[in-house]
Design an enzyme around this catalytic site. Structure first.
Site, PDB file in Angstrom:
ATOM      1  N   ASP A 118       0.853  -1.172   0.000  1.00  0.00           N
ATOM      2  CA  ASP A 118       0.000   0.000   0.000  1.00  0.00           C
ATOM      3  C   ASP A 118       0.907   1.246   0.000  1.00  0.00           C
ATOM      4  O   ASP A 118       2.135   1.164   0.146  1.00  0.00           O
ATOM      5  CB  ASP A 118      -0.977   0.002   1.183  1.00  0.00           C
TER       6      ASP A 118
HETATM    7  C1  BGC Z   1      -5.113   3.168   0.079  1.00  0.00           C
HETATM    8  C2  BGC Z   1      -5.234   2.131  -1.015  1.00  0.00           C
HETATM    9  C3  BGC Z   1      -5.098   2.773  -2.365  1.00  0.00           C
HETATM   10  C4  BGC Z   1      -3.794   3.517  -2.427  1.00  0.00           C
HETATM   11  C5  BGC Z   1      -3.518   4.157  -3.764  1.00  0.00           C
HETATM   12  C6  BGC Z   1      -3.901   4.040  -0.113  1.00  0.00           C
HETATM   13  O1  BGC Z   1      -3.913   5.112   0.775  1.00  0.00           O
HETATM   14  O2  BGC Z   1      -5.058   2.531   1.333  1.00  0.00           O
HETATM   15  O3  BGC Z   1      -6.453   1.442  -0.877  1.00  0.00           O
HETATM   16  O4  BGC Z   1      -5.185   1.793  -3.354  1.00  0.00           O
HETATM   17  O5  BGC Z   1      -3.794   4.521  -1.431  1.00  0.00           O
HETATM   18  O6  BGC Z   1      -4.354   5.218  -4.017  1.00  0.00           O
END
Ligand code: BGC
Length: 768
Positions: A296
């Site tokens: 993530d």
């Molecule tokens: C979130 C993810 C997301 C990623 C990219 C993160 O803050 O937890 O679910 O895919 O950002 O945008």
């Protein structure tokens, strides 16, 4: 022209390479020897830097869900060292980015473009939590497909969705992204969404320009954050992991999901992003997942805050060791892996495995054949916001709206009798919030407001509307993450609202949460209606007129006062583009509501976590015979305000002729349960019939009820349909203490009902 370039690249690579297999530990997702050969061939030509570059991912600068790092993307682009970029869109824009990438990539390795297309690209569907309330798996597959059609036409080949975290804490802002609290339902939804997003019948074939990679996220336990506070620690037993948090992920693999994303949280002391147990023992070894894993956002960087890595370099090592393939944003791999190889702390083989997984996806998507295949401006024009997608958005919104209460049948709002309706509340004209927090490209200025929807629906009727906002929606300052408090004149709109209400026959109040109040990092400890919306309701209540409350929000709310004092409650969630039309259709009765809750509404925050399939405890409280020293609260009932599975209709349904063909069965056998479902009311409708079981005695304590199957039955007025369920050994099984799936002999309760608290039809069967 582009195809030719791609093809010639492949051919020259395939013939130039040695036939030796470089990535001996790599097992391909596709199992296709030709693809494996191509991957090995490209890999054999790559320098260590080029390999590490493939493991490096950036976001488009305008879209961040974490710290906007002062990253080195420009520098690495020029070295051909970016494997993927996310949250960038548009056929023409991405074509230009790909051209730049190919200019600098010595081996012409295409870049993979990704995005968070959570519930639609431009055509915004209801938030996932809402859609799950439709219990309509086909519909959810269709909306996921429509989202993928728009995304792939806009250049995106990898979707960071579905989010399949089980969530039982409405304080947590991200409950809006998932499918609720129940394992069985959420697992079916996970399957439907993976199928819809990827759009592949044979799961190895991603080669069409409208197919894409899906991403099962966030592995794992993210929804169990302590205190419902985003990113907080997760401490759950192995039994809970296997019973509750793992199943949607395992099912996603079964549907052929091509990628996984790590979770921000630590799990039982080890951050997920560097968790060998999760990514090696469970994901790869036990479940045989062969796709790729991305962290993530900045999750490797965060290993330092977790106190798990002393620096970014150690973070890179720990996450590579755990089996992570791609680093989102942290620049940990691209900065430190080479040095770690030189120091002998990680092996080039480990890197080869990760890069092979990434390259395989690029081959499967056809990007090596034609790096520009997803950038079709013509298709983008046809597909994005197409009429078909907009109609689907309307249908999905209609099917997601839950009628929580309808005392005295104030709804539907009749069109025959002349009625003066007072339209009050901050959501009457609210437009921006209707798409919810994750509407990535949905144009907020295009969503249909409640007022617009009602005016269109009632334009030829005798119903008259009068308006007053009454109060404003409290906003959120996302830089400080604190509610903007401007309550000095909090009640300045009340008098006007009350005046309008008094002059009307009925009051329709539209309230809820501004869209920033739910979603990532938007957690609350008080889940009542924000600001002074309840106070306004109290003032309106004084008029003595019937009140219909329509809610727009992203989480179950504490509606304890509202449930007692208003006449009808319609939970509309964030319905997306077609919000106003869908809600007006339900309020007017053009559409009979059929959705049912997938998350429990508590009586107050103190009851959280509260979910229907809890354990019985050794001292269960019996409300019919209350006594001391039982598992209960002094100040509130144990029961929720609205349970999982609850949702009303304008018609009524009867369950009759319920028959089991046997009362006991053994290994290899099954019992059939048949029932007639009758629409006994005044209009057509749909009922979601739910089948629950309870294992009365087991070697591990089992929940008081578990959803095991359901049917959504569409019935004309007066119509009867027979439905049938099969109860087999698998349905009664669970993981024993050695994590083996077993079914123990004994007695099981079976319920067939309209909600998880429906006790009217209970049977007992035994398994021998
Ligand atoms: C979130 C993810 C997301 C990623 C990219 C993160 O803050 O937890 O679910 O895919 O950002 O945008």
């Amino acid at each position: 022209m582009n195809k030719l370039i791609g093809l010639s690249i492949i051919l020259s690579l395939v013939f130039a390479c040695s036939t030796e297999k470089h990535s001996s530990q790599w097992q391909s997702y596709s199992g296709d020897p030709v693809i494996e050969y191509k991957v090995d061939s490209v890999l054999s030509l790559m320098t260590l830097d080029e390999k590490i570059g493939q493991m490096n991912q950036y976001s488009g600068n305008f879209a961040s869900t974490g710290a906007v790092s002062d990253n080195q993307s420009g520098k690495y682009l020029k070295k051909g060292m970016i494997g993927s970029t996310f949250n960038v869109f548009g056929a023409d824009h991405l074509r230009m980015l790909q051209e730049q990438n190919l200019k600098y990539s010595r081996l012409k390795i295409p870049m993979l473009f990704a995005a968070d297309v959570i519930h639609g690209l431009e055509t915004t569907f209801p938030i996932p939590l809402a859609e799950a309330c439709s219990w309509d798996l086909e519909l959810m597959e269709q909306t996921a497909r429509a989202a993928a059609e728009e995304a792939t036409a806009s250049g995106v080949a990898w979707n960071f969705a579905p989010m399949i975290d089980i969530a039982r804490d409405p304080r947590w802002g991200r409950v809006m992204e998932g499918a609720g609290e129940d394992v069985f339902l959420a697992t079916q939804v996970a399957r439907a969404r993976v199928r819809g997003f990827q759009g592949i019948s044979n799961y190895r074939d991603l080669s069409k320009p409208n197919t894409m990679m899906a991403c099962a996220k966030h592995f794992v336990g993210y929804g169990a954050a302590q205190g419902g506070r985003d990113y907080h620690s997760v401490d759950v037993s192995e039994q809970s992991l296997y019973d509750t948090y793992f199943p949607p992920f395992e099912a996603a693999i079964d549907e052929g999901v091509t990628s996984f994303m790590t979770a921000f949280n630590d799990l039982n002391g080890v951050p997920c992003t560097a968790n060998n147990y999760l990514y090696k023992d469970v994901l790869r070894d036990a479940w045989g997942f062969k796709g790729m894993v991305v962290t993530d956002y900045t999750a490797i960087m965060e290993l330092m805050h977790h106190g798990f890595a002393r620096d970014l370099k150690q973070g890179a090592q720990l996450s590579l060791d755990a089996g992570i393939d791609m680093d989102m944003i942290s620049e940990a791999f691209v900065t430190h892996l080479k040095e770690l190889v030189e120091e002998g702390k990680v092996s080039e083989k480990q890197i080869d495995v990760a890069v092979s997984r990434i390259l395989e996806m690029k081959f499967l998507l056809g990007l090596f054949d034609d790096p520009y295949r997803y950038f079709d401006a013509e298709r983008q024009k046809q597909v994005v916001m197409s009429e078909a997608n907009q109609s689907l958005a309307l249908l999905a919104a209609q099917q997601s709206i839950v009628l929580l209460k309808n005392e005295g049948k104030v709804l539907p709002l009749s069109t025959e009798i002349a009625k003066k309706v007072a339209l009050i509340g901050p959501f009457v004209d609210e437009r921006e919030s209707l798409n919810g927090e994750w509407a990535i490209k949905g144009d907020r200025s295009q969503s249909v407001t409640l007022r617009e929807g009602l005016e269109a629906r009632y334009k030829d009727s005798k119903v008259q509307f009068a308006y007053a906002e009454g109060t404003e929606l409290p906003l959120l300052d996302r830089s400080t993450m604190k509610a903007e408090k401007d309550n000095q004149d909090a009640e300045r709109g009340f008098a006007e609202a009350v005046k309008v209400a008094k002059a009307s026959d009925i009051i329709l109040v539209a309230m809820g949460e501004n869209f920033h109040w739910s979603g990532e990092a938007a957690c609350r400890t008080d889940i009542t209606l924000p600001g002074n919306q309840r106070e306004l309701l109290k003032a309106l209540k004084q008029t003595g007129k019937p009140i219909i409350l329509v809610l727009f929000n992203g989480r179950p709310l504490d509606l304890s006062w509202e449930a007692e004092h208003v006449d009808a409650i319609v939970e509309a969630w964030y319905p997306g583009l077609m919000a106003g039309h869908a809600v007006a259709d339900v309020l007017s009765g053009k559409v009979n509501p059929s959705a049912k809750l997938v998350m429990t509404f508590p009586r107050n925050v103190g009851q959280i976590p509260i979910y229907y399939n809890a354990k019985n405890t050794g001292r269960p409280f019996d409300a019919k015979a209350p006594s001391d020293y039982k598992s209960s609260y002094i100040d509130v009932d144990n029961t929720p305000l609205y349970p999982f599975g609850h949702g009303l209709s304008y018609t009524s349904f009867e369950y009759t002729n319920i028959m089991l063909n046997a009362e006991s069965f053994g290994k290899g056998e099954a019992v059939k349960l048949k029932a007639d479902i009758v629409n006994s009311g005044d209009c057509d409708g749909a009922e979601i019939v739910q089948l629950y079981i309870r294992d009365r005695v087991a070697s591990l304590t089992r929940p008081v009820k578990e959803l095991k199957d359901f049917r959504k039955v569409v019935l004309r007025k007066g119509e009867t349909k027979t439905i049938e369920f099969t109860i087999d050994e698998a349905m009664l099984s669970f993981r024993d203490k050695n994590r083996k799936q077993i079914t123990e002999p004994g007695e099981f309760d079976i319920w067939l009902g309209a909600s998880s608290d429906d006790e009217s039809n209970r049977f007992v069967i035994s398994f021998k």
